[in-house]
Design an enzyme around this catalytic site. Structure first.
Site, PDB file in Angstrom:
ATOM      1  N   CYS A 188       9.227  74.806  75.391  1.00  0.00           N
ATOM      2  CA  CYS A 188       9.015  76.174  74.928  1.00  0.00           C
ATOM      3  C   CYS A 188       8.362  76.150  73.547  1.00  0.00           C
ATOM      4  O   CYS A 188       8.744  75.354  72.682  1.00  0.00           O
ATOM      5  CB  CYS A 188      10.342  76.926  74.880  1.00  0.00           C
ATOM      6  SG  CYS A 188      10.241  78.568  74.127  1.00  0.00           S
ATOM      7  N   CYS A 291      18.215  82.139  75.304  1.00  0.00           N
ATOM      8  CA  CYS A 291      17.572  81.695  74.071  1.00  0.00           C
ATOM      9  C   CYS A 291      18.635  81.520  72.999  1.00  0.00           C
ATOM     10  O   CYS A 291      19.205  82.508  72.521  1.00  0.00           O
ATOM     11  CB  CYS A 291      16.527  82.705  73.620  1.00  0.00           C
ATOM     12  SG  CYS A 291      15.682  82.238  72.086  1.00  0.00           S
ATOM     13  N   GLN A 379      12.923  93.807  60.368  1.00  0.00           N
ATOM     14  CA  GLN A 379      13.170  92.366  60.296  1.00  0.00           C
ATOM     15  C   GLN A 379      14.127  91.918  61.395  1.00  0.00           C
ATOM     16  O   GLN A 379      15.110  92.601  61.684  1.00  0.00           O
ATOM     17  CB  GLN A 379      13.731  91.992  58.923  1.00  0.00           C
ATOM     18  CG  GLN A 379      12.770  92.226  57.774  1.00  0.00           C
ATOM     19  CD  GLN A 379      11.628  91.223  57.734  1.00  0.00           C
ATOM     20  OE1 GLN A 379      11.460  90.405  58.634  1.00  0.00           O
ATOM     21  NE2 GLN A 379      10.823  91.292  56.685  1.00  0.00           N
ATOM     22  N   TYR A 415       4.463  99.720  51.305  1.00  0.00           N
ATOM     23  CA  TYR A 415       4.671  99.193  52.662  1.00  0.00           C
ATOM     24  C   TYR A 415       6.171  99.254  52.998  1.00  0.00           C
ATOM     25  O   TYR A 415       6.769  98.276  53.438  1.00  0.00           O
ATOM     26  CB  TYR A 415       4.174  97.753  52.776  1.00  0.00           C
ATOM     27  CG  TYR A 415       2.759  97.522  52.297  1.00  0.00           C
ATOM     28  CD1 TYR A 415       1.667  97.731  53.145  1.00  0.00           C
ATOM     29  CD2 TYR A 415       2.507  97.100  50.998  1.00  0.00           C
ATOM     30  CE1 TYR A 415       0.366  97.511  52.711  1.00  0.00           C
ATOM     31  CE2 TYR A 415       1.209  96.884  50.547  1.00  0.00           C
ATOM     32  CZ  TYR A 415       0.142  97.091  51.410  1.00  0.00           C
ATOM     33  OH  TYR A 415      -1.144  96.880  50.967  1.00  0.00           O
ATOM     34  N   GLU A 436       4.239 104.362  53.433  1.00  0.00           N
ATOM     35  CA  GLU A 436       4.016 103.571  54.646  1.00  0.00           C
ATOM     36  C   GLU A 436       2.965 104.273  55.486  1.00  0.00           C
ATOM     37  O   GLU A 436       2.935 105.508  55.575  1.00  0.00           O
ATOM     38  CB  GLU A 436       5.332 103.443  55.425  1.00  0.00           C
ATOM     39  CG  GLU A 436       5.220 102.858  56.811  1.00  0.00           C
ATOM     40  CD  GLU A 436       4.704 101.430  56.811  1.00  0.00           C
ATOM     41  OE1 GLU A 436       3.821 101.128  57.628  1.00  0.00           O
ATOM     42  OE2 GLU A 436       5.189 100.630  56.001  1.00  0.00           O
ATOM     43  N   ASP A 486       5.694  94.578  50.295  1.00  0.00           N
ATOM     44  CA  ASP A 486       6.061  93.833  51.512  1.00  0.00           C
ATOM     45  C   ASP A 486       5.058  94.170  52.606  1.00  0.00           C
ATOM     46  O   ASP A 486       5.361  94.893  53.559  1.00  0.00           O
ATOM     47  CB  ASP A 486       7.488  94.190  51.938  1.00  0.00           C
ATOM     48  CG  ASP A 486       7.983  93.322  53.093  1.00  0.00           C
ATOM     49  OD1 ASP A 486       7.301  92.327  53.423  1.00  0.00           O
ATOM     50  OD2 ASP A 486       9.042  93.636  53.661  1.00  0.00           O
ATOM     51  N   CYS A 513       5.493  87.680  54.743  1.00  0.00           N
ATOM     52  CA  CYS A 513       5.706  86.842  55.921  1.00  0.00           C
ATOM     53  C   CYS A 513       4.567  85.843  56.092  1.00  0.00           C
ATOM     54  O   CYS A 513       4.595  85.028  57.009  1.00  0.00           O
ATOM     55  CB  CYS A 513       5.853  87.705  57.171  1.00  0.00           C
ATOM     56  SG  CYS A 513       4.398  88.719  57.535  1.00  0.00           S
ATOM     57  N   GLU A 559       9.506  83.045  54.875  1.00  0.00           N
ATOM     58  CA  GLU A 559       9.216  84.236  54.081  1.00  0.00           C
ATOM     59  C   GLU A 559       9.082  83.783  52.628  1.00  0.00           C
ATOM     60  O   GLU A 559       9.824  82.899  52.180  1.00  0.00           O
ATOM     61  CB  GLU A 559      10.364  85.237  54.214  1.00  0.00           C
ATOM     62  CG  GLU A 559       9.983  86.662  53.893  1.00  0.00           C
ATOM     63  CD  GLU A 559       9.412  87.418  55.078  1.00  0.00           C
ATOM     64  OE1 GLU A 559       9.146  88.621  54.914  1.00  0.00           O
ATOM     65  OE2 GLU A 559       9.231  86.817  56.154  1.00  0.00           O
TER      66      GLU A 559
END
Length: 567
Positions: A188, A291, A379, A415, A436, A486, A513, A559
């Site tokens: 995977c 998972c 998140q 953001y 935003e 962000d 990110c 991050e």
């Protein structure tokens, strides 16, 4: 010790794929001499000492040789490849038009020693030499110093990608297969680091930040502060609150048979139906029934969600991406105004698994509650959100600082999304303003402010371009204003940075990110602010601290948090 990590093209999960026959058939792997680490000679254009037949290229050369998008994975990888080969060697190869001509055939097997690991992708880089030329081989799931057997499957500029067939000699200081908790690890594409200790994972992610600022910021090394240790996630497994497995459309032959009315009856799960995630290095989907990095309620919900696809697969003309989101149960927080939903696939204590893109999801972060539409961004590691927002708070209000009249009292959240930073930090500020692009996210942020009893006189949100927020906060005292940035993976832009510098917030916390675009942006902020200071139109920013935070354990993702001060 041997570790086999077959690619999805293999029909067996326990054996390496069968080698494709070549015209000059060979029964064993081709042993390639590893290039000496200090070999810096440019590639030779003379007659090769051993013939190597090149495969026919069917792709359009202009498409195949297009420069990678700046700051994309391919661009980052190419820079790492050039750094390993040496800039002089890479330039010589390009000048001689050899940078796209791999000295190996597709499907050729090689034995190599791994040179290093790419911290940005988690793949390994090995230098191989053939016909007096050096070339980098990119391979997943292998570690520095390991002797590996690989099969080349795709060529690119100065490097080729290869499947890992076998780890002949493992790195015992790094590799510990007893740490692996997923039976699909190695096949995977979701995780890269399960065989590493968590301490080693955090160290590699720190190195990602180091390399990003070295290669992408253009900031003099003496202006980059010591990069701190990566902040770990409280949960290393069972943390992911969102999962998006997918499946591909039924085969054309089956769909044609359906149109003719003679399609075979489908009982149970057909062999061609795979519901899960991509196989390493391919776009093929493999079955994933569970998972380990997902939260317990999501794994419970995955069972009926998969079964629903199986039961209705003949109704699908195309593939689809499924959504599973961890949410607090309606009413579990004592708020009867929380809308119930019928799209609940499973329950686990006060948590439910929501599967409708338009349903409302609720999360608790510390003492605050957040609601948002399931299909929008939030998140995906709830356990790390308190460490993330606490770090931002402590960066703005350092515990050892002796504030006088300049203690921050106002917060600008660019953001802002559904209001995570705005709302978590609001108790520490007199006024907060967030902006935003998504009107839907702004509605969620306003709802979240009300949900946490934050008055409109203290906190406000506006839908629009992040750069425009500075027009709306002209009454904020500059020196006592903190700015949180962000942005999405592409980072911010020069227009935003120019308006940010004109505003002049005393403290800036840049959360990203994508540390590579963050490095680019921070470098631009420092350069432009210094130019303004020299012109006498403002003060300059300094990069006070830089650190990574682990939102996605077992993967190569990190991050990054950069703190800038106006001095």
């Amino acid at each position: 010790m041997t570790s086999t990590h077959p690619r999805s093209r293999s029909g067996s999960p326990s054996q390496p794929p069968e080698k494709k026959p070549r015209l000059e058939a060979a029964d064993s792997a081709v042993r390639i001499q590893d290039a000496p680490a200090d070999h810096q000679a440019p590639p030779s254009t003379g007659t090769p000492t051993a013939p190597a037949k090149q495969p026919k290229k069917h792709k359009n050369k202009k498409t195949a040789r297009r420069a990678p998008e700046p700051y994309s994975h391919d661009d980052i990888l190419l820079r790492e490849v050039i750094a390993l080969l040496g800039q002089h060697y890479a330039d010589a190869a390009k000048d001689q038009k050899l940078d796209w001509d791999a000295p190996f055939e597709q499907s050729q097997e090689l034995e190599l020693t791994v040179s290093c690991i790419s911290p940005s992708t988690g793949n390994s880089l090995s230098i191989a030499s053939a016909n007096d030329r050096r070339w980098v081989i990119v391979t997943p799931l292998s570690l520095p110093g390991e002797r590996i057997r690989v099969r080349v499957y795709r060529h690119s500029q100065l490097h080729s990608h290869a499947d890992l067939l076998e780890v002949i000699e493992p790195n015992p200081e790094w590799r510990d297969m007893s740490l692996v908790q997923c039976k699909y690890f190695g096949k995977c594409a979701g995780c890269q680091y399960q065989m590493l200790s968590y301490e080693k994972q955090l160290d590699l992610k720190r190195q990602t930040v180091v390399e990003a600022y070295k290669n992408y910021s253009n900031i003099p090394s003496d202006l980059i502060p010591p990069i701190g240790d990566t902040i770990g996630s409280p949960l290393q497994y069972g943390y992911r609150t969102k999962l998006t497995p997918h499946f591909q459309r039924p085969p054309f032959s089956f769909q044609k048979a359906q149109k003719r009315g003679d399609a075979p009856a489908v009982e149970g799960k057909p062999e061609w139906l795979k519901i899960g995630f991509h196989v390493v290095g391919t776009r093929q989907v493999m079955d994933i029934e569970e998972c380990p990095i997902a939260t317990p309620v999501i794994n419970k919900g995955l069972v009926p969600v998969r079964q629903n696809v199986i039961d209705n697969i003949t109704k699908y003309k195309n593939g689809a991406t499924l959504l599973l989101r961890d949410s607090l149960r309606p009413g579990s927080s004592g708020d009867t105004d929380f809308p119930a939903t019928t799209s609940i696939a499973a329950e686990d204590g006060e948590h439910v698994c929501v599967t409708d893109q338009k349903a409302t999801v609720r999360e608790r972060v510390g003492d605050m509650l957040f609601e948002y539409t399931a299909g929008t961004f939030f998140q995906n590691n709830n356990s790390a959100l308190v460490p993330l927002t606490t770090y931002a708070r402590d960066a703005i209000f350092p515990p050892d600082a002796s504030f006088s009249a300049e203690k921050p009292t106002h917060l600008v959240d660019a953001y802002c999304g559904s209001g995570l930073f705005s709302i978590m930090l609001a108790p520490h500020f007199t006024r907060v303003a967030g902006i935003e692009l998504s009107a839907e996210s702004i509605r969620a942020a306003e709802r979240n402010a009300a949900l946490n009893a934050l008055p409109a006189s203290q906190i406000s949100f506006m839908a629009g371009d992040a750069a425009n927020i500075f027009d709306t906060v002209q009454d904020f005292p500059r020196a006592r204003t903190a700015l949180v940035i962000d942005p999405p993976r592409k980072g911010t832009d020069e227009r935003f940075i120019d308006q940010m510098l004109a505003f002049g917030a005393g403290t800036v916390v840049y959360v990203s990110c994508n540390v590579h675009t963050q490095a680019r942006d921070v470098g631009m902020i420092l350069r432009k602010s210094e130019e303004r200071a020299k012109e006498g139109v403002g003060k300059k920013y300094v990069l006070e601290s830089l650190r990574g935070l682990d939102l996605f354990p077992q993967t190569a993702h990190v991050e990054a948090i950069a703190v800038l001060r106006l001095v």
